[in-house]
Design an enzyme around this catalytic site. Structure first.
Site, PDB file in Angstrom:
ATOM      1  N   HIS A 212       1.028  -1.023   0.168  1.00 41.19           N
ATOM      2  CA  HIS A 212      -0.420  -0.170   0.143  1.00 41.19           C
ATOM      3  C   HIS A 212       0.783   0.632   0.264  1.00 41.19           C
ATOM      4  O   HIS A 212       2.342   1.440  -0.385  1.00 41.19           O
ATOM      5  CB  HIS A 212      -1.049   0.299   1.363  1.00 41.19           C
ATOM      6  CG  HIS A 212      -2.706  -0.745   1.022  1.00 41.19           C
ATOM      7  ND1 HIS A 212      -1.456  -1.961   1.058  1.00 41.19           N
ATOM      8  CD2 HIS A 212      -3.051  -0.462   0.982  1.00 41.19           C
ATOM      9  CE1 HIS A 212      -3.549  -2.690   1.495  1.00 41.19           C
ATOM     10  NE2 HIS A 212      -4.359  -1.929   0.746  1.00 41.19           N
TER      11      HIS A 212
ATOM     12  N   LYS B 237      -0.615   4.956   4.759  1.00 38.25           N
ATOM     13  CA  LYS B 237      -1.756   4.094   4.510  1.00 38.25           C
ATOM     14  C   LYS B 237      -1.251   4.301   6.239  1.00 38.25           C
ATOM     15  O   LYS B 237      -0.629   3.366   6.855  1.00 38.25           O
ATOM     16  CB  LYS B 237      -1.845   2.414   3.881  1.00 38.25           C
ATOM     17  CG  LYS B 237      -2.962   2.005   5.523  1.00 38.25           C
ATOM     18  CD  LYS B 237      -2.949   0.428   3.766  1.00 38.25           C
ATOM     19  CE  LYS B 237      -3.920  -0.725   4.874  1.00 38.25           C
ATOM     20  NZ  LYS B 237      -5.348  -0.118   5.045  1.00 38.25           N
TER      21      LYS B 237
END
Length: 278
Positions: A167, A171
């Site tokens: 990601h 995040k």
């Protein structure tokens, strides 16, 4: 379309990347109306939600940080369908956000990950008592649902599997909710994976990733340039079977978000996972 057929929607986390995509999707949906846009970033207060999301026309819905007054306002709107709140905020606040929404009779659609098992159970109990629908969905992508179904099928035939999730570096939680959910789905088969053949030693703590149920390992990568990606890698003598899903644009989540907004109105309890409403 009669007002009773219009779904009033609040977007919480409206100034974030996912929040802006949700606002655009709602604005283009004839059966929905954006009623509130919540965000705690002071830089965006009072800005028009449509303009912030990149729409050509303003929506005349200002960004505000006042969640509970907005929940009360939408709950009191009797000329429309029951209200829905879409939450893409932060793991630290999502539990309180969802409890508040249920208390006002507003149906939560939760894309924020990081809720603990205990928090999910408490929210499920609260939603049951209130007979209020709630959807908690780690990943709104149809492609990810298909990957997870393929992984469950493969898990019947392989004894070794590891998960890698990748990601963007903004995040906040790791592993991702999607990776945790995937591991849980594989573990539900009830058999152990990755039986050790040697006594492993981690020279640096965490080198082998996090350990989920039934011996399944999850590895998290955070880098700029990534959006959301996941691999499930199965191994056996002489072969590797890899399932991978890549996200190149957050617009891929919007069909799932819109489906969830419509479906949550039909529920009386908490449901976890997009696959449950397809």
């Amino acid at each position: 379309m009669a007002n009773k057929d219009i779904i009033p929607v609040i977007v919480n986390g409206a100034a974030g990347k996912m929040g802006r995509e949700v606002i655009k999707a709602i604005a283009q949906s004839p059966d929905m109306q954006l009623m509130g846009a919540i965000d705690n970033n002071p830089a965006h207060q009072d800005k028009d939600a449509g303009e912030l999301a990149g729409l050509s026309e303003p929506l005349e819905v200002p960004i505000t940080n006042q969640l509970e007054p907005m929940l009360g306002y939408v709950a009191g709107e009797r000329q429309m369908s029951p209200g829905v709140i879409v939450d893409f905020t932060h793991p630290d606040g999502v539990y309180d956000n969802v409890r508040s929404a249920i208390a006002y009779g507003i149906r939560p659609v939760v894309g924020t990950t990081g809720l603990s098992t205990e928090q999910l159970q408490d929210l499920a109990d609260f939603a049951d008592k209130a007979s209020t629908g709630c959807l908690v969905i780690p990943n709104f992508s149809i492609g990810m649902v298909l990957l997870q179904q393929a992984a469950v099928t493969a898990s019947r035939y392989f004894e070794n599997v590891e998960i890698i999730e990748l990601h963007h570096n903004q995040k906040a939680d790791a592993p991702s909710g999607t990776a945790i959910q995937t591991a849980q789905m594989l573990a539900e088969l009830g058999k152990p994976f990755n039986t050790p053949l040697v006594e492993e030693t981690e020279k640096i703590t965490g080198a082998r990733g996090s350990l989920a149920d039934e011996g399944i390992r999850i590895h998290s990568i955070r880098l700029p340039g990534l959006i959301a990606h996941q691999e499930v890698i199965f191994g056996a003598a002489g072969q590797i079977y890899t399932l991978r899903h890549d996200t190149s644009d957050r617009a891929c989540y919007m069909p799932g978000v819109l489906l969830a907004i419509r479906k949550v109105l039909q529920l009386k309890s908490l449901v976890y996972g997009l696959e449950k409403i397809l």
